[in-house]
Structures are given as C-alpha cells and as structure tokens.
Design an enzyme around this catalytic site. Sequence first.
Site, PDB file in Angstrom:
ATOM      1  CE  LYS A   1      -3.885   0.020   2.369  1.00 17.24           C
ATOM      2  NZ  LYS A   1      -5.098  -0.254   1.681  1.00 17.24           N
TER       3      LYS A   1
HETATM    4  N1  PMP Z   1      -6.743  -3.745  -2.973  1.00 20.35           N
HETATM    5  C1  PMP Z   1      -6.455  -2.537  -2.861  1.00 20.35           C
HETATM    6  C2  PMP Z   1      -5.979  -1.648  -3.975  1.00 20.35           C
HETATM    7  C3  PMP Z   1      -6.702  -2.021  -1.530  1.00 20.35           C
HETATM    8  O1  PMP Z   1      -6.684  -0.547  -1.325  1.00 20.35           O
HETATM    9  C4  PMP Z   1      -7.279  -2.797  -0.393  1.00 20.35           C
HETATM   10  C5  PMP Z   1      -7.832  -2.232   0.793  1.00 20.35           C
HETATM   11  N2  PMP Z   1      -6.448  -2.312   1.768  1.00 20.35           N
HETATM   12  C6  PMP Z   1      -7.704  -4.145  -0.886  1.00 20.35           C
HETATM   13  C7  PMP Z   1      -7.230  -4.445  -2.053  1.00 20.35           C
HETATM   14  C8  PMP Z   1      -8.094  -5.056   0.232  1.00 20.35           C
HETATM   15  O2  PMP Z   1      -7.001  -5.331   1.195  1.00 20.35           O
HETATM   16  P1  PMP Z   1      -7.533  -5.829   2.751  1.00 20.35           P
HETATM   17  O3  PMP Z   1      -8.238  -6.669   2.658  1.00 20.35           O
HETATM   18  O4  PMP Z   1      -6.133  -6.052   3.220  1.00 20.35           O
HETATM   19  O5  PMP Z   1      -8.031  -4.554   3.189  1.00 20.35           O
END
Ligand code: PMP
Length: 307
Positions: A157
């Site tokens: 991220k």
């Molecule tokens: N893809 C993206 C681009 C995201 O920003 C997120 C949110 N964090 C997710 C997928 C889902 O990830 P997570 O389940 O870890 O929140």
Amino acid sequence: MDLSKHAYFEGKIVPLADAKINIATHGFLYGTAVFGGMRAYWNEEKKRLFVFRPYDHFRRLLHSARMMAMPVEYDEESLIQITLDLLKTDQWKQDIYFRPSFYKADLGIGVRLHDLRDELCIFVIPFEKYVKNDTNAHVTFSSWRRIDDNAIPARGKVAGAYANSALIKTDANRSGFDEALVLDQNGHVSEGSAMNIFMVRDGVVITPPVTDNVLEGITRRTIIELARKELNMEVVERSIDRTEVFVSEEIFMTGTAAQVTVVTKVDHRPVGAGVMGPVASKLRTLYDGVVRAQNPKYAHWNLEVPQ
Ligand code: PMP
C-alpha cells in the site's frame, strides 16, 4: 468526518489537533508514504473492542515500507502495542477503522527514497459503510489500468499509487456505478479500486494470484480460508479474463473497508441470477462473526483492546 481525539505522531500519542505535518513534507509532495487500513470491531456481548488480524496487517505494512526503502525500527509487536495504547486512550465503544502510515518526513524538494527520515503516524475514524450498495453493487470495467509491479508495487500500500485508485473510483462513480473492476497491463482482471475480487464459476471460487498486480489483501486471505474450511469449497488462484465475469455465477469484492461487497451487475449485465448468491451470502455471515470475535475457531485473529 468524525476523527479520533488522539493520534500517534512523531513518537507519541498527542491530541489530533497537534498531529500536523509541514506543507514541504516529502511524503506529501511525492506520495512517498506507505499505509495500512485496519479495523477494530465492537463485540456487544463481551463489551470489548477487538482488532482484526493486527499482526498480518502490520507485517504487510512493514513489507510495504521495505519496498519503499524505509529502514523503520518498529516490528509487528511494537506497532500492535502503540495501536492498543492509542485505541485505549479514546475509549472506543463502536466499530472503528484506523490508518497507520510511515511517511518520508524530511522537508524540501528532491525526489528519491534514500537518505530521508521516516516517521509513523496513526489516526482513527468510526466505522462507515464503504460501498453503499454492498449487497447489490453495480460495477463497470474501468478504462484505467491497474498500476504494474514494475511501475509502483501493487502488492503493497504505497500512498502515491492511490492516485490510480482515485482515478478509477471517481470515473466509476460519476458514471453512476458503485465501483469498478480494473484490468492489469496484460488485460486480466486485477481488483477493484480498493478491494480484491472473487468469482464463483462452476462451483469453484476463483481469485487472481498475487502475481497479477493485486494488493495482497488480508480479507482476501481470510475469505480463501473460510471458503475452504467452512464451505468446503475449492478455491483456485488464477488469472481471470474480462468476459469470464459475464458468465460467472457470483462476483464479490473483499477488503477491510469494503468487507464482503456483493456485485450483482457488471456493465448492465446481471451476474448469475442478478441477486446476491449463496456463496457470497454465507461468506458475509461467516466474515461478520469472525471479525466480531464471535467465532472461537478464529479467535487467534481477534486481539482484545484492554480497557
Ligand atoms: N486492493 C486494494 C487496492 C486496496 O486498497 C485494498 C484495501 N486495503 C484491498 C485490495 C483489500 O485489502 P485488505 O483486505 O487487506 O484490506
């Protein structure tokens, strides 16, 4: 937006009003920050707040930091301790979302990653539904492509990479859609603007592999495990073609914010029967029980916030 009364900033817990960065901060100027998006859920029966999978979230945050050449001195345990201290300070008694970030904190001009100071900050917001129609979302294929691992790492991220997500989300919303599906540079379905995607085809649960330019989602991992262990379903990680989406039985998207968001229409075509399907429905119920610390089998994913 309601924000926390306190934040973690420059090594300590301070009133939110004091957690301010300078306009010349590198992370602000160049998007050289990495972040996590985490939730803690209120369990009404136990009258306690539980953080969901904090170790896994902080591990991914530290991996994102590593990709951006941030030699941070924290580990998963120390980040968890700071989080518990912060959540305790504001005595939250409701579902919340919180945002830890490491950012390049030096002031001034000069785009690079090295020889810069990294700082940690965390703030909290009360829970909000991320996608309004989370049982019947209508999504479109975005005309934007997902950032590639060789441009900005999609598996972590990185703050600057969210300009890509913002372009995707705004164009979808302004055209009347709830969300978008995004293709990668090879034309495969990668994910949504801030959620991973799953498809059910011929009774098999399918999601793109982590080598298809997707964020390595914690909810994605949770759902894979729940589908296998609790629904006894086969789960396959493989690339998804654009038109497979039109002939699938079910589509749903997963994320800490989006939880399990069900897609019932893609570009005006109904998905399956055009209503929430049985797999998504069961996974939504299971997921809600697990994140709220109501399922003892998965209690190792729930960290209680001391009062
Ligand atoms: N893809 C993206 C681009 C995201 O920003 C997120 C949110 N964090 C997710 C997928 C889902 O990830 P997570 O389940 O870890 O929140």
